[in-house]
Structure formats: structure tokens, C-alpha cells
Scaffold this motif. Structure first.
Motif, PDB file in Angstrom:
ATOM      1  N   VAL A  27       0.808  -1.081   0.046  1.00 42.85           N
ATOM      2  CA  VAL A  27      -0.127   0.075  -0.006  1.00 42.85           C
ATOM      3  C   VAL A  27       1.034   1.315   0.172  1.00 42.85           C
ATOM      4  N   PHE A  28       0.440   2.222  -0.760  1.00 47.57           N
ATOM      5  CA  PHE A  28       1.066   3.415  -0.804  1.00 47.57           C
ATOM      6  C   PHE A  28       0.032   4.828  -0.677  1.00 47.57           C
ATOM      7  N   SER A  29       0.644   5.872  -0.558  1.00 49.68           N
ATOM      8  CA  SER A  29      -0.521   7.043  -0.419  1.00 49.68           C
ATOM      9  C   SER A  29      -0.393   7.525  -2.096  1.00 49.68           C
ATOM     10  N   VAL A  30      -1.596   8.120  -2.332  1.00 48.90           N
ATOM     11  CA  VAL A  30      -1.671   8.667  -3.752  1.00 48.90           C
ATOM     12  C   VAL A  30      -2.488   9.974  -3.347  1.00 48.90           C
ATOM     13  N   THR A  31      -2.348  10.830  -4.509  1.00 52.94           N
ATOM     14  CA  THR A  31      -3.199  12.083  -4.489  1.00 52.94           C
ATOM     15  C   THR A  31      -4.114  12.023  -5.612  1.00 52.94           C
ATOM     16  N   LYS A  58      -1.205  13.276 -10.657  1.00 56.62           N
ATOM     17  CA  LYS A  58      -2.416  12.980  -9.637  1.00 56.62           C
ATOM     18  C   LYS A  58      -3.115  11.455 -10.194  1.00 56.62           C
ATOM     19  N   MET A  59      -3.867  10.882  -9.416  1.00 55.03           N
ATOM     20  CA  MET A  59      -4.666   9.830  -9.925  1.00 55.03           C
ATOM     21  C   MET A  59      -6.072  10.220 -10.208  1.00 55.03           C
ATOM     22  N   VAL A  60      -6.426   9.682 -11.479  1.00 58.02           N
ATOM     23  CA  VAL A  60      -7.964   9.675 -11.809  1.00 58.02           C
ATOM     24  C   VAL A  60      -8.630   8.294 -11.893  1.00 58.02           C
ATOM     25  N   VAL A  61      -9.650   8.023 -12.121  1.00 57.75           N
ATOM     26  CA  VAL A  61     -10.315   6.815 -12.142  1.00 57.75           C
ATOM     27  C   VAL A  61      -9.954   6.536 -13.636  1.00 57.75           C
ATOM     28  N   LEU A  62      -9.836   5.223 -13.772  1.00 54.21           N
ATOM     29  CA  LEU A  62      -9.464   4.243 -15.111  1.00 54.21           C
ATOM     30  C   LEU A  62     -10.502   4.727 -16.041  1.00 54.21           C
ATOM     31  N   GLY A  63     -10.144   5.307 -17.110  1.00 53.20           N
ATOM     32  CA  GLY A  63     -11.607   5.347 -18.031  1.00 53.20           C
ATOM     33  C   GLY A  63     -11.948   7.163 -18.113  1.00 53.20           C
ATOM     34  N   THR A  64     -11.205   7.892 -17.182  1.00 54.12           N
ATOM     35  CA  THR A  64     -11.555   9.473 -17.264  1.00 54.12           C
ATOM     36  C   THR A  64     -10.979   9.660 -18.696  1.00 54.12           C
ATOM     37  N   GLU A  65     -11.634  10.633 -19.268  1.00 56.14           N
ATOM     38  CA  GLU A  65     -11.160  11.627 -20.516  1.00 56.14           C
ATOM     39  C   GLU A  65      -9.996  12.297 -20.154  1.00 56.14           C
ATOM     40  N   ALA A  66      -8.664  11.968 -21.001  1.00 57.96           N
ATOM     41  CA  ALA A  66      -7.556  12.616 -20.731  1.00 57.96           C
ATOM     42  C   ALA A  66      -7.711  14.048 -21.435  1.00 57.96           C
ATOM     43  N   ALA A  67      -6.885  14.989 -20.641  1.00 54.67           N
ATOM     44  CA  ALA A  67      -7.025  16.427 -21.226  1.00 54.67           C
ATOM     45  C   ALA A  67      -5.840  16.605 -22.227  1.00 54.67           C
TER      46      ALA A  67
END
Length: 133
Positions: A27-31, A58-67
Motif C-alpha cells: 500500500v502507498f499514498s496517492v493524490t 495525480k490519480m484519476v479513475v481509469l477511463g476518465t477522459e484525458a486532457a
């Protein structure tokens, strides 16, 4: 006097996310990047790391549209249910471990690809088809 060695303290809850103890779940911490509207991310959500010239690490949910000029690649799996709102949040995620493919969560319309699985594998996350019981 109570025999505390034989007392039942709690029964662990099995959600079927972790399949095996090898490789160990580290386990590790993520933003987690802030969102427009507060959302509760569930344990088992696959997170993607934002990189590229517009990436913010930073982390986003997989499947989020990339900028534009941002690359999102599957990276880790969220450990605990986490509320994400209009400000970035620190959460805990598994960077390694052996997980059940059918227990993973992504954006509703997104389906985990072989490229995603390979990115996770390179990081130390193995996926298997596992039955719930």
C-alpha cells in the motif's frame, strides 16, 4: 475470569478483491485529483496516473477522459472507499498484489483493456479471473 485467547473479536469481511498473498499487497499514498462534483470512489477502483506535458502526477479513475497533452495510464488499485470532492484528496492504493479482475471498478462506460492489464502487471499488479464465494 474470561479466557481472552478464545474470544471471538470480529469476523473479517471478504469482498473477493484480493485473490492471493503473492505478490504481497503493498500500500502507498496517492493524490486523487479533485472533481467537479463530490463522488465516493469504492475499494477496488483502478486508478490511472496523469503524465505528459499537461499531466499533474495525480490519480484519476481509469477511463476518465484525458486532457490535451495528458496521458492516463493504469497504475494502481484503491484500497478503501474514499470521498473525493472539489479539492485534491490523499488516499491509499495498492501498488502491488494479486487481484480479481471481476472485482475491479473503472468509469461506468469503460472496459479494462489488455494495455491496462499490461501496465498494471509491469507495476506488480497481477489480475486473475476468480469466482465469488
Amino acid at each position: 475470569m474470561s479466557n481472552f485467547l478464545n474470544e471471538k473479536i470480529d469476523t473479517p469481511k471478504r469482498d473477493g478483491l484480493i485473490v492471493d498473498n503473492f505478490p504481497p499487497a503493498d500500500v502507498f499514498s496517492v493524490t486523487l485529483r479533485a472533481v467537479d462534483k463530490a463522488v465516493n470512489l469504492e475499494r477496488g477502483t483502478v486508478l490511472a496516473l496523469s503524465t505528459g506535458t499537461a499531466g499533474d502526477k495525480k490519480m484519476v479513475v481509469l477511463g476518465t477522459e484525458a486532457a490535451t497533452n495528458e496521458t492516463l495510464e493504469a497504475n494502481c488499485i484503491l484500497c478503501d472507499d474514499t470521498e473525493v470532492g472539489t479539492a485534491d484528496v490523499i488516499g491509499l492504493a495498492y501498488r502491488t498484489g494479486h487481484f480479481a479482475r471481476n472485482q475491479l471498478i473503472a468509469v461506468e462506460s469503460y472496459e479494462l483493456t489488455k494495455t491496462d492489464e499490461e501496465a498494471l502487471r509491469k507495476g506488480g499488479i497481477l489480475l486473475s479471473d476468480a469466482m465469488n464465494y
